[in-house]
Design an enzyme around this catalytic site. Structure first.
Site, mmCIF file in Angstrom:
data_model
loop_
_atom_site.group_PDB
_atom_site.id
_atom_site.type_symbol
_atom_site.label_atom_id
_atom_site.label_comp_id
_atom_site.label_asym_id
_atom_site.label_seq_id
_atom_site.Cartn_x
_atom_site.Cartn_y
_atom_site.Cartn_z
ATOM 1 C CB CYS A 33 -27.891 -1.228 -22.897
ATOM 2 S SG CYS A 33 -26.736 -1.329 -24.289
ATOM 3 C CD1 TRP A 66 -22.442 0.366 -18.094
ATOM 4 C CD2 TRP A 66 -24.563 0.597 -17.426
ATOM 5 N NE1 TRP A 66 -23.189 0.729 -19.190
ATOM 6 C CE2 TRP A 66 -24.496 0.880 -18.810
ATOM 7 C CE3 TRP A 66 -25.803 0.676 -16.784
ATOM 8 C CZ2 TRP A 66 -25.608 1.228 -19.563
ATOM 9 C CZ3 TRP A 66 -26.914 1.028 -17.525
ATOM 10 C CH2 TRP A 66 -26.814 1.305 -18.894
ATOM 11 C CB VAL A 101 -23.608 -3.431 -20.580
ATOM 12 C CG1 VAL A 101 -23.160 -3.398 -19.145
ATOM 13 C CG2 VAL A 101 -24.573 -2.290 -20.882
ATOM 14 C CE1 TYR A 164 -27.888 5.189 -27.355
ATOM 15 C CE2 TYR A 164 -28.625 3.634 -29.028
ATOM 16 C CZ TYR A 164 -28.466 3.980 -27.694
ATOM 17 O OH TYR A 164 -28.889 3.129 -26.699
#
Length: 323
Positions: A33, A66, A101, A164
């Site tokens: 990420c 996650w 995260v 994105y």
């Protein structure tokens, strides 16, 4: 990107709800990420490894989000959790949002403190100075904060989030709008970096960290998988040299795991990839080639020094490194 739901701050004020304290908090991050990677880079540059422990999640998420599948027995050895979601629900049992995260977790209570990636690295740079290593750089120098903030805002909108928006667009109009804004911003950054080594001032700052974590993913995933394919990073000379310069600077490239990046994007963010094929390329050896940016001057760490090697347990495995 959606706003952070948990936005408490960890501060140097000893009377705050969450005071800075060595060993109290655990940073949960994914090397896949870009937003979590900001915190990992900042922690390395500032030498906060002994003050804030690190948990790296598996790059492959399942329907519970996650997970700590890389840990012994599939659990985080400090928190004891199998899933990051457990820390979220410890903070709010009724929470029904996403489990993102980076996440800073209070070790004693095992509850999430903050997932505010926009503020987290600024606080690492300004609130944790008493626990930073000798020679730690000033990543958010006060005289430059207004310029850094202004640049961060447009880079976030057009690049960090823009890739994105292009990659996950469901209409041609939305895709084209994000694509055009992305490459207009990259062209402006290309021009800016022709004559200056770093984005703001003559040292590495928060602005460089935020751009780097998107650039290092560009050719590996954004160019093809997210259809951001007007140009590769390697075809934008100043940006490519700038990215290599940072990659070869201690604290940047030694946190990058291309294996995690590629597997996460192609196996989890897998629309348009129904057979779950992870591409073999691109060739990563170029990241280690000379960049020539020293000719522009600049002092990477200002009056400070580079960080030492990463702790052995945090070293990126060979399969994830550029070679």
């Amino acid at each position: 990107m959606s706003p952070s739901r948990f936005d408490d701050r960890i501060t140097a004020d000893p009377d705050s709800a969450w005071p800075v304290e060595a060993g109290r908090y655990r940073l949960v991050a994914s090397r896949a990420c870009p937003f979590a990677s900001r915190a990992v880079v900042s922690r390395r540059l500032l030498g906060l490894e002994d003050a804030i422990s690190l948990a790296v999640v598996d790059p492959i998420q399942d329907d519970r989000g996650w997970n700590f599948g890389l840990g012994p027995g599939g659990r985080d050895p400090v928190l004891g959790y199998r899933y990051l979601s457990e820390a979220y629900l410890a903070a709010d049992a009724d929470y029904d949002g996403g489990f993102s995260v980076p996440a800073m977790v209070d070790v004693a209570t095992r509850r999430l403190v903050t997932n505010d990636f926009g503020v987290m690295t600024l606080d690492l740079a300004t609130q944790w100075t008493a626990l930073a290593r000798p020679g730690a750089p000033d990543l958010y120098p006060e005289p430059l904060r207004a310029e850094i903030d202004e640049l961060n805002e447009v880079v976030f909108r057009d690049v960090n989030a823009g890739v994105y928006e292009a990659g996950m667009a469901t209409t041609q109009e939305a895709y084209s709008r994000a694509y055009d804004a992305l490459f207009a911003r990259l062209d402006a950054l290309e021009e800016r970096l022709r004559t200056r080594r770093y984005l703001v001032g003559d040292t590495i700052t928060e602005a460089d960290i935020r751009l780097f974590t998107s650039l290092v993913r560009f050719d590996a995933v954004y160019h093809g998988h997210f259809r951001c394919n007007r140009s590769k990073l390697t075809e934008m000379p100043a940006l490519w040299a700038y990215a290599r310069d940072l990659f070869q600077t201690p604290g940047f490239g030694d946190t990058v795991d291309f294996d995690h990046i590629k597997r996460h994007y192609h196996l989890v963010l897998d629309e348009g990839n129904p057979h779950h094929i992870v591409p073999g390329g691109p060739d990563l050896s170029g990241w280690l080639t000379p960049h020539g940016r020293e000719a522009l001057g600049g002092r990477p760490f200002g009056d400070g020094t580079p960080p030492g090697p990463p702790p052995g347990a945090e070293a990126v495995p060979p399969r994830g490194r550029a070679a």
